[in-house]
Design an enzyme around this catalytic site. Structure first.
Site, short mmCIF file in Angstrom:
data_model
loop_
_atom_site.label_atom_id
_atom_site.label_comp_id
_atom_site.label_asym_id
_atom_site.label_seq_id
_atom_site.Cartn_x
_atom_site.Cartn_y
_atom_site.Cartn_z
N GLU A 62 0.83 -1.20 0.00
CA GLU A 62 0.00 0.00 0.00
C GLU A 62 0.87 1.26 0.00
O GLU A 62 0.45 2.32 -0.47
CB GLU A 62 -0.91 -0.02 1.23
N LYS B 6 -14.05 0.56 -3.67
CA LYS B 6 -15.13 1.01 -2.77
C LYS B 6 -16.24 1.67 -3.58
O LYS B 6 -17.42 1.43 -3.33
CB LYS B 6 -14.59 2.01 -1.74
N HIS C 131 7.48 -27.08 -1.21
CA HIS C 131 6.84 -28.21 -1.91
C HIS C 131 5.70 -27.73 -2.79
O HIS C 131 4.89 -28.52 -3.25
CB HIS C 131 6.36 -29.23 -0.87
O1 PA5 Z 1 -3.20 1.63 5.88
C1 PA5 Z 1 -4.33 2.09 5.78
O2 PA5 Z 1 -4.58 3.29 5.93
C2 PA5 Z 1 -5.52 1.19 5.48
O3 PA5 Z 1 -5.15 -0.12 5.33
C3 PA5 Z 1 -6.51 1.26 6.62
O4 PA5 Z 1 -5.89 0.82 7.79
C4 PA5 Z 1 -7.73 0.38 6.34
O5 PA5 Z 1 -8.31 0.75 5.12
C5 PA5 Z 1 -8.74 0.53 7.45
O6 PA5 Z 1 -9.17 1.86 7.56
P1 PA5 Z 1 -9.96 2.39 8.81
O7 PA5 Z 1 -9.14 2.20 10.03
O8 PA5 Z 1 -10.21 3.84 8.52
O9 PA5 Z 1 -11.24 1.60 8.89
#
Ligand code: PA5
Length: 445
Positions: free
Chosen positions: A287, A422, A308
């Site tokens: 990310e 989303k 394996h």
């Molecule tokens: O790293 C990030 O920002 C994302 O992975 C969030 O942690 C994830 O989308 C969850 O978001 P939130 O805590 O707002 O529900």
């Protein structure tokens, strides 16, 4: 402290080019340390172990003790992405491999929800809840993420119906933004205790905030050990040097990616307790770096099992990858292989040797075989699987991620691409406000 060894890459690269990338990584280190790079309003994690207030641990312990006094033995921890993977990683790394079967836990069992939309998962979680004494930690920085919101709606209703609304308010704790968001508003209305996700810490960098700390403490794990390990790493990695492990790791992975076409990094682990370390790492790097048409694809294997299966591809498939191998130097337990008078399995040559010795030889043999097959190898070593070393790894990978992403030239702290699915999901679910998108997306089917 975490050690990084890149000698398994040397035969694949030009040493002068490596020095250039060390220079780039040192520039990136300066940007991170000067807090002058893209996304620099999300650098709160850099000083988390050194600035973690004792009151956060004390408040978490108070909730643990209060729930224990009510007999709570199951804490449903709701969150997704960065709001769950750090705690899940710690729970997996620090639990006995067979804790569920041994049933010897003195603290509540931590289970996770809100990280998928499987109806069977939530239904089966409710089956478990029915057998146990339940509390809930709900975590969402934004407070609006669909998966945890769906799970929380179901778990909240269950807890309220079972224990009554007033008691439910003491069995639910929220971790969210200090000021805004649906979860913040709901918590105020319902009177839940809340912990804050700091504004300047993104989800995937939040394991040392309440997001990780509360579930880790409530689950009875050694949070002080984790923080001590992270603190040691924070101090060690703040030193600008071409030997700094974060600089070495960032330089080598960027070199392999940019100059040698190694687009995939496989995190390799030889200890089942680190399976979720790889999941946490994949989110952190995927990310943070995968954007603007750039980024190393983070993958993982769990050896020796995956030797394996994926071992064939890594040995002989398309040469797109390098490996980063986690070397745990010592086992914490000791089991050796016995002599067998019949020796039908022909293993007597191993009699008296520890299982961990075999694991190390498997790792070393695999590293050499994969190098012979054209796969560069980075090694990351820690002494053992414990809270201290886990804390060091958390901080090391976070800091190295910042250095590496700046070396690559991307903003490590945003995730614009996460919105695309989303929007489509909301359109398909016919969320109010998405009418046009709903009509458009339906034409695509
Ligand atoms: O790293 C990030 O920002 C994302 O992975 C969030 O942690 C994830 O989308 C969850 O978001 P939130 O805590 O707002 O529900």
């Amino acid at each position: 402290m975490v050690k990084v060894d890149v000698k398994g890459c040397r035969s694949f690269i030009d040493g002068k080019k490596y020095e250039q990338y060390v220079g780039k990584a040192l520039d990136a280190f300066d940007v991170l340390e000067a807090e002058s790079g893209a996304g620099n309003d999300f650098l709160g994690w850099k000083h988390l172990p050194s600035t973690t207030p004792e009151s956060l641990i004390a408040d978490s312990e108070a909730i643990r003790d209060e729930w224990a006094s009510k007999g709570v033995d199951l804490v449903i921890t709701i969150g997704i992405g960065g709001s769950y993977l750090g705690a899940k990683c710690a729970v997996e790394a620090l639990s006995h491999n067979f804790s569920k079967q041994l049933r010897e836990k003195s603290a509540a069992e931590i289970v996770f929800a809100g990280n998928n939309l499987s109806e069977d998962y939530i239904a089966e979680l409710m089956d478990l809840a029915g057998e146990r004494n339940v509390a809930c930690i709900v975590i969402s920085k934004s407070g609006t993420t669909t998966e945890p919101a769906v799970a929380f709606r179901i778990v909240k209703k269950y807890i309220e119906e079972r224990y009554g609304k007033a008691e439910a308010a003491s069995r639910i704790v929220a971790i969210t933004d200090e000021h805004k968001g649906a979860l913040k508003t709901l918590s105020t209305q319902e009177g839940y205790r809340t912990f804050i996700v700091p504004d300047n810490v993104g989800g995937r960098f939040s394991v040392l905030t309440p997001v990780g700390i509360l579930p880790i403490v409530v689950g009875g794990f050694d949070v002080r050990g984790i923080l001590a390990g992270a603190l040691e790493a924070e101090k060690a990695l703040a030193v600008k040097s071409s030997e700094n492990p974060a600089v070495v790791y960032a330089a080598m992975r960027n070199l392999l990616y940019s100059e040698y076409g190694k687009k995939v990094e496989i995190l390799v682990n030889y200890n089942p307790k680190f399976t979720y370390l790889a999941e946490w790492w994949k989110q952190l790097y995927g990310e943070s770096e995968g954007k603007d048409g750039l980024g190393i694809f983070p993958a993982s294997v769990n050896n020796t099992a995956d030797l394996h299966s994926m071992g064939q591809f890594i040995q002989e498939g398309d040469r797109i990858m390098f490996e980063t191998v986690i070397n745990v130097e010592k086992a914490t337990r000791s089991v050796s292989i016995a002599t067998d008078p019949q020796n039908l399995d022909q293993l007597n040559y191993l009699a008296g040797k520890s299982v961990e010795h075999c694991n190390h030889m498997a790792r070393l043999g695999t590293v050499l075989a994969h190098m012979d097959g054209g796969v560069p190898e980075i090694e990351i070593s820690v002494e053992k699987v414990d809270a201290f070393n886990l804390g060091s790894l958390f901080y090391f990978f976070e800091f190295a991620c910042g250095v590496s992403a700046y070396t690559l030239g991307v903003n490590p702290f945003n995730q614009p691409g996460v919105e695309a699915y989303k929007k489509n999901m909301f359109a398909l679910l016919e969320k109010p406000g998405y009418e046009e998108a709903t009509a458009a997306i339906k034409k695509r089917f």
